[in-house]
Design a protein around this motif. Structure first.
Motif, short mmCIF file in Angstrom:
data_model
loop_
_atom_site.label_atom_id
_atom_site.label_comp_id
_atom_site.label_asym_id
_atom_site.label_seq_id
_atom_site.Cartn_x
_atom_site.Cartn_y
_atom_site.Cartn_z
N MET A 28 -16.92 -12.15 4.37
CA MET A 28 -16.70 -10.85 3.82
C MET A 28 -14.99 -10.31 3.48
N THR A 29 -15.11 -9.47 2.63
CA THR A 29 -13.84 -8.93 1.52
C THR A 29 -14.02 -8.63 1.32
N ALA A 30 -12.56 -7.40 1.41
CA ALA A 30 -11.75 -5.95 1.02
C ALA A 30 -12.12 -5.13 -0.01
N SER A 31 -12.47 -4.25 0.57
CA SER A 31 -12.56 -4.07 -0.77
C SER A 31 -11.30 -3.38 -1.50
N PRO A 32 -11.62 -3.10 -3.19
CA PRO A 32 -10.20 -2.60 -4.42
C PRO A 32 -9.25 -1.68 -3.81
N SER A 33 -10.75 -0.29 -3.32
CA SER A 33 -10.24 0.70 -3.61
C SER A 33 -9.81 0.82 -1.68
N ALA A 34 -10.13 -0.03 -0.90
CA ALA A 34 -8.80 -0.03 0.22
C ALA A 34 -7.80 -0.03 -0.13
N SER A 35 -6.74 -1.09 -1.04
CA SER A 35 -5.40 -1.98 -1.37
C SER A 35 -4.51 -0.95 -2.24
N LYS A 36 -5.52 0.32 -2.63
CA LYS A 36 -4.72 1.13 -3.37
C LYS A 36 -3.87 1.69 -2.57
N PRO A 37 -4.71 2.30 -1.67
CA PRO A 37 -4.14 3.46 -0.80
C PRO A 37 -2.82 3.07 -0.56
N LYS A 38 -3.00 1.88 -0.07
CA LYS A 38 -1.40 1.31 0.76
C LYS A 38 0.19 0.88 -0.56
N SER A 39 -0.30 0.76 -1.75
CA SER A 39 0.41 0.50 -2.79
C SER A 39 0.99 1.83 -3.48
N LYS A 40 -0.05 2.95 -3.54
CA LYS A 40 0.51 4.10 -3.71
C LYS A 40 0.92 5.09 -2.78
N LYS A 41 1.17 4.84 -1.24
CA LYS A 41 2.22 4.85 -0.18
C LYS A 41 3.57 4.22 -0.19
N ILE A 42 3.73 2.33 -0.34
CA ILE A 42 4.69 2.22 -1.00
C ILE A 42 6.02 2.51 -2.13
N LEU A 43 5.35 2.96 -3.46
CA LEU A 43 6.45 3.09 -4.95
C LEU A 43 6.95 3.99 -4.29
N PRO A 44 6.23 5.21 -3.91
CA PRO A 44 7.94 6.13 -3.88
C PRO A 44 8.82 5.90 -2.72
N LEU A 45 8.08 5.23 -1.62
CA LEU A 45 8.96 5.16 -0.68
C LEU A 45 9.91 4.07 -1.18
N ALA A 46 9.18 2.86 -2.22
CA ALA A 46 10.57 2.05 -3.38
C ALA A 46 11.43 1.98 -4.25
N ILE A 47 10.82 3.79 -5.33
CA ILE A 47 12.11 4.32 -5.69
C ILE A 47 12.64 5.00 -4.80
N ILE A 48 12.37 6.00 -4.44
CA ILE A 48 13.73 6.57 -2.97
C ILE A 48 14.54 5.23 -2.88
#
Length: 174
Positions: free
Chosen positions: A1-21
Motif C-alpha cells: 500500500m502506498t501513501a497518497s500524493p495528497s498526504a505529502s503536500k501538507p507537510k511540504s506546505k508547512k516546512i516551506l514557510p518555516l524554512a523561509i523564516i
C-alpha cells in the motif's frame, strides 16, 4: 500500500514557510557580522557644543568604545553620523543655516571626505555628536584625525553674515 500524493503536500506546505523564516533569521544575524568582519566594532564618539552668532565651540570630547555589530547597525548607524540637539536656540534673532563638514585622516594618512550636514534654524547653542566607525573608515588600529568645519550663514537685522571655524580632533584606536 502506498501513501497518497495528497498526504505529502501538507507537510511540504508547512516546512516551506518555516524554512523561509529560518533563512531570514540567519541572514539578519549573519549579514551585520559579514559586513563588519567580526562581532564587534570600534565606535569613535566626538561631542561638542556650538553657539551660532559668535560661532564659538566648546566642550570637545572624544571617546572610543567597542560595541556589537548589532548595536552599531541597528542603533548607532541608523541615527546618522552627525546628531544635533538644540539646547538654547531662538528664531527671534533671525534665521541661520549651519553646515558641518567632516574630513577624516586615517592612520595610513589618507584623507576621506565624510560629507556635510546642514542645519536650519535659529541662533543659539546646539550640542553635536559625531559617530565614526567602520562605515566611515575607522577600524584599523592607529591615530585618526578629524577636521570639523562649521560654517554659519545668518541674517541679523537684515544683514547677512557668515562665520566659519575648524575643530581639530585626534584620537587613537588600539
Amino acid at each position: 500500500m502506498t501513501a497518497s500524493p495528497s498526504a505529502s503536500k501538507p507537510k511540504s506546505k508547512k516546512i516551506l514557510p518555516l524554512a523561509i523564516i529560518a533563512v531570514i533569521i540567519i541572514a539578519i544575524l549573519l549579514v551585520p557580522v559579514a559586513l563588519a568582519g567580526g562581532f564587534t566594532v570600534p565606535v569613535s564618539k566626538l561631542t561638542f557644543n556650538e553657539t551660532t552668532g559668535s560661532l564659538v565651540y566648546s566642550n570637545v570630547q572624544v571617546s572610543v568604545s567597542t560595541v556589537t555589530v548589532y548595536e552599531y547597525y541597528l542603533s548607532i548607524r541608523s541615527r546618522g553620523t552627525v546628531q544635533t540637539t538644540d539646547t538654547d536656540v531662538s528664531s527671534s534673532g533671525g534665521p541661520v543655516n549651519i553646515t558641518i563638514s567632516l574630513l577624516l585622516t586615517n592612520p595610513s594618512n589618507q584623507t576621506i571626505d565624510l560629507g556635510h550636514t546642514n542645519i536650519n534654524g535659529g541662533i543659539g547653542t546646539r550640542s553635536h555628536t559625531v559617530y565614526l566607525s567602520i562605515d566611515q573608515g575607522v577600524k584599523a588600529p592607529g591615530t585618526y584625525k578629524l577636521d570639523i568645519t562649521i560654517t554659519a550663514n545668518l541674517i541679523l537685522l537684515g544683514i547677512t553674515a557668515s562665520f566659519s571655524t575648524i575643530i581639530h580632533s585626534n584620537w587613537t584606536i588600539s
